[in-house]
Scaffold this active site. Structure first.
Site, short mmCIF file in Angstrom:
data_model
loop_
_atom_site.label_atom_id
_atom_site.label_comp_id
_atom_site.label_asym_id
_atom_site.label_seq_id
_atom_site.Cartn_x
_atom_site.Cartn_y
_atom_site.Cartn_z
N ILE A 146 -2.54 -1.06 5.34
CA ILE A 146 -1.80 0.09 5.61
C ILE A 146 -2.67 0.98 4.64
CG2 ILE A 146 -0.08 -0.90 6.91
CD1 ILE A 146 1.47 -0.52 4.04
N ASP A 147 -2.31 2.45 5.17
CA ASP A 147 -3.06 3.90 4.94
C ASP A 147 -2.04 3.77 2.94
OD1 ASP A 147 -4.69 3.71 6.93
OD2 ASP A 147 -3.41 5.51 7.20
N LYS A 148 -2.80 3.98 2.16
CA LYS A 148 -2.66 4.13 0.17
C LYS A 148 -1.60 5.06 0.72
CE LYS A 148 -4.29 7.39 -3.59
NZ LYS A 148 -4.66 8.41 -4.46
#
Length: 314
Positions: free
Chosen positions: A134-136
């Site tokens: 999942i994105d930062k």
């Protein structure tokens, strides 16, 4: 040594065996797969074939993979919020701001560094057992395999789209009803750090429904059928309901009319996409029983929702 298996998809008919191996077992290098093929660690329907042999599609392929150190990543003592752990599986609640994999500009301080410190044996697994990301700046649930068989099982479930993944997101704009977005996603033609809806991209399907409406915002529940990079962010921006705080796809910052002082404070302070991986469901790699985890919203999204609700009363 661990035996991995897969069925060759019909659409791969006519491809060379070495090309099929690279597609189905992409966590291993082509050179490593070629070596294993030459020494007889690959069988197709029980028979050993050559790299150049063509497949028909539908065959059952088995690979004896060898556990070895495959990472150039240092272990770091970074705290982990562990939701669940057993001998084969680890479920993490990732905070916003934590990068999942090391990359240019982020070689240290990542979830992968933290995992290697928590379970040193993960150095023998592709990407330290991380099978999705999942994105930062997205928070929430993320699964990690602790063994090669578990890794194979989770990757297979992802490929079969059988893993349940649901997100909560706060969007700009008042959404009237839920819908399905079925639009391919690929890299942006001019900005390589962005993604966009493109007919030459990979298929991407996002389902969303409204949980709560506000004057000019919406809380939605999103269910992923595919897992493309930035998928929810790209799709919601495509239908003109970008996520609050999204620095890439959210457009320029604007305060809504009739905005309370508290809502203004929360909106100005919200510097990440308002996206949280709330629910994760899968078949346990060992027991094959269905398991499900739910992680409540983080504090920043709770505060933003409280300010939105309070603003509705005035």
């Amino acid at each position: 040594m661990t035996r991995l298996s897969a069925q060759i998809p019909e659409e791969m008919a006519g491809m060379r065996l070495d090309q099929v191996l690279a597609e189905l077992f992409s966590d291993y290098s082509r050179s490593k797969l070629q070596t294993w093929l030459k020494v007889g660690r690959v069988v197709v329907n029980g028979a050993q074939l050559k790299a150049k042999d063509k497949v028909e599609g539908g065959e059952f392929i088995e690979l004896d993979a060898e556990a070895e150190v495959v990472l150039e990543c240092e272990a770091e003592a970074i705290p982990l919020d562990i939701v669940y752990e057993d001998e084969s599986l680890l479920i993490i609640n990732k905070p916003a701001g934590l990068v999942v994999h090391p990359a240019v500009g982020n070689w240290t301080g990542t979830l992968q560094n933290a995992l290697l410190n928590h379970v040193p044996s993960l150095e023998t697994l592709p990407r330290a057992g991380i099978v999705h990301r999942i994105d930062k700046e997205t928070s929430g649930l993320l699964m990690v395999a602790k063994t090669l068989p578990a890794h194979n099982s989770l990757v297979k479930q992802l490929q079969e789209r059988s893993i349940e993944r649901e997100y909560l997101a706060i969007t700009k704009g008042r959404i009237i009803a839920g819908a399905t977005i079925d639009e391919p996603i690929g890299r942006h033609p001019t900005d390589r750090k962005r993604y966009s809806v493109r007919q030459t991209g990979k298929d991407a399907v996002t389902h969303y429904r409204v949980v709560e409406r506000f004057a000019r915002h919406s809380l939605i529940r999103v269910k992923l059928e595919t897992g493309r990079t930035h998928q929810i962010r790209v799709h919601m921006a495509y239908v003109h309901f970008p996520l609050v705080g999204d620095p890439v796809y959210g457009g320029r910052f604007q305060l809504p009319p009739d905005c309370s002082e508290q809502l203004e404070i929360e909106l100005r302070a919200f510097k990440r996409q308002a996206l949280h991986a709330e629910k994760l469901g899968l078949l346990h790699p060992e027991t094959q029983e269905y398991c499900e985890w739910i992680q409540p919203l983080p504090d920043d999204m709770i505060r933003l929702l409280a300010a939105l609700r309070d603003n509705e009363q005035h």
